[in-house]
Scaffold this active site. Sequence first.
Site, PDB file in Angstrom:
ATOM      1  N   ASP A 195      93.168  14.735  31.894  1.00 63.06           N
ATOM      2  CA  ASP A 195      93.580  16.130  32.403  1.00 63.06           C
ATOM      3  C   ASP A 195      93.566  16.336  33.803  1.00 63.06           C
ATOM      4  O   ASP A 195      92.206  15.896  34.315  1.00 63.06           O
ATOM      5  CB  ASP A 195      92.979  17.095  31.524  1.00 63.06           C
ATOM      6  CG  ASP A 195      93.183  18.515  32.291  1.00 63.06           C
ATOM      7  OD1 ASP A 195      94.634  18.793  31.979  1.00 63.06           O
ATOM      8  OD2 ASP A 195      92.269  19.107  32.442  1.00 63.06           O
ATOM      9  N   GLU A 252      97.565  13.274  34.597  1.00 63.45           N
ATOM     10  CA  GLU A 252      97.986  14.166  35.090  1.00 63.45           C
ATOM     11  C   GLU A 252      97.351  14.545  36.503  1.00 63.45           C
ATOM     12  O   GLU A 252      96.042  14.471  36.661  1.00 63.45           O
ATOM     13  CB  GLU A 252      97.631  15.613  34.225  1.00 63.45           C
ATOM     14  CG  GLU A 252      98.443  17.018  35.006  1.00 63.45           C
ATOM     15  CD  GLU A 252      97.566  18.157  34.492  1.00 63.45           C
ATOM     16  OE1 GLU A 252      98.521  19.270  34.638  1.00 63.45           O
ATOM     17  OE2 GLU A 252      96.573  18.285  33.873  1.00 63.45           O
TER      18      GLU A 252
END
Length: 735
Positions: A260, A296
């Site tokens: 993330d 990401e």
Amino acid sequence: MPFGTEITEDGVRFRFWAPQTKSVDLILGTDERERRLTMQQRADGWFEVMTTEAAAGSRYRFRLDDGLAVPDPASRFNPSDVHGASQVIDPAGFRWTDEEWTGRPWEEAVIYELHVGTFTPEGSFRALQDKLDYLASLGITAIELMPIAAFPGRWNWGYDGVLPFAPDASYGTPDDLKEFVQAAHHKGLMVFLDVVYNHFGPEGNYLYVYGKPFFSNRHHTPWGSAINYDGENCRTVRDFFIHNALYWLEEYHLDGLRLDAVHAIIDDSRPDILDELAERVRAGPGSCRHVHLVLENDDNAAHYLAREADGSPRQYDAQWNDDLHHALHLLLTGETDGYYADYADAPLKHLGRALTEGFAYQGEASPYRDNRRRGEISRDLPPTAFVPFLQNHDQVGNRAFGERLSDLVETRPLRAAVTLLLLAPSPPLLFMGEEFACPTPFQYFCDFGPELAQAVTEGRRNEFARFGRFAAPELRQRIPDPSAPSTFFNSKLDWAALEIPKHREWQSFYQSLLAVRREQIVPILKKIRVGCSRFAILGGRGLSVVWNLDDGGSLILLSNLGEEPLSNLDLSSDPALAVSDPDITDSLPSGRIPAWSTAWFLMRPESALSLIQPFGPLSPSPSPTPLPRSKGIDATRHPGREGWLRCSNRKRPGRERRPRPSRRHRLRLECRGPDAKDGNGLSHPCVLDSGIQSQTVALVATLPCRNDGFGDLCRYLCPKGEGNKARLLAAQMIR
């Protein structure tokens, strides 16, 4: 694993890193029946004790010298929430039966992102297992779980986790999760996990008390002090997260991780933590089976996605492609707030670049980010290095009311976008429920303590104050309260909707497209010629994209993302591989594409005039007849199949003419050829190395060049055939 507990023949070893603490006791049992053992202090802030008084299932905590009892930061399970005692888990106690499973190649990935707590009414690993047949029949090959690390309260998105090694108890036990993973493997499904290595949640994080070296005093993130990956004592911190990645892949047999928001990981050391983590994974579990790592990363750092000579990923398989989403979302909704403003000037251009080169921003200035340059060159990466999506947890849940795209867009435009997404040569990601246009929203929810809950509610509503429709405070009060139980329960999928024809039709639509992907697209992905994909904008809202294949074929996308039909187009006579709506098939032969339509074509080598075969060694050619120089290149008219363009970087007069090695130049070319015909007498448009089809083509192409001592000669080609009147109209050298 150097952290937490280890079950041995001599008992259970407990290890705890508390460099700010002088003494630590191990507390076994519950508050009613406690047993205290003094831990021995080791070097570098470690405390350790071995005991036969503990076994699998024992509850334990660590008591600091100030009397505070805390859970194990490497707890494998915390059954009584993050403030309670940890539980000893025997990692060898589960009986695995998936020994023959080695994963699936990345090219086969069709990813389905889901939140365990809202995917089913029960919100558990066991209930999730009951949906595996549904996902497999849909055409999914990889399930991506939103973060499951233990978080405070009864429900949470997962990005507020504080015990990274412990599956949250609200979803079930560690064995429940392992049973789910094993069942998925038996059905041919990969399981990925979203992990958070950029911050800890705001409640239940006791590391600030005894493990301050976990946090940097130099780097900061939107959540506060950054994780200390490059300062004093960072070795233990780095090991903590590297072992966490290995733990999920090894102890739970997971097939991959999605990291993330790595742009919020600040590490000035070399190799940085992302480099080291990937190296450890590739040398460990990734050395004997398929293990996939996905990022990401708002920075669009293409170097993490570099490939080996055989095309395999050197570190990370892919990155979520926010650029593609933002451009396509803008075209569908017209929204230009926030980061969508970066795509408002030319959304089709950004979309075309994202489809052909990966990132739309490859070093250009981003107005949304105060004109900071964003991204790195990505055009030399394969399409499989990017994960496109129309919806995900962020793009749905971070809207004020958590509306899904099916609530914002009419059916036909959405079908055109879905068809574009699911057959593009990048592994697509779906967000749970989008395949049947689930009528329930996915809203932001959490369950913090009272004081923090109130602050989160106010902060959430104030985030939208900059949007005109929420400028008035009374309007912001309509935004759902993240701490209200109703916000969580309203976000659960409504599976009963599948009994309604409209939603069943959407599910069948997705299923049919994914079948085409499996049978027609996946087999050609490794054949795509990297760096040779091209796009052209047709009319006001039309887009044509060609991916050339190394066997002489090509994959072609034609999409009209506007309200007006496109007409007078020279289109392929081959049947479409897939269309977003049935009426498109009848329109294509007449050179017309209806409004909001997408069509895909897979051209065979023998019929693919849209493809020029890969250039071989350049041989001497007749000297071209130059026209007056224009913007850095001599444009030359040649009415045949091929010709040469002389670039203007000639050697100065009087110097020796010495050929240089071949290289490639990037050119803007215009070509017209309405009368080009193949051996069957069928008319075709003029086509260059890009494969773009149109009566008049204006495109950017990268062409091979040779140097003859006077300058660079760049070769262009037009399709051969009797009666060929194709000709180059103009050329301009870019670089």
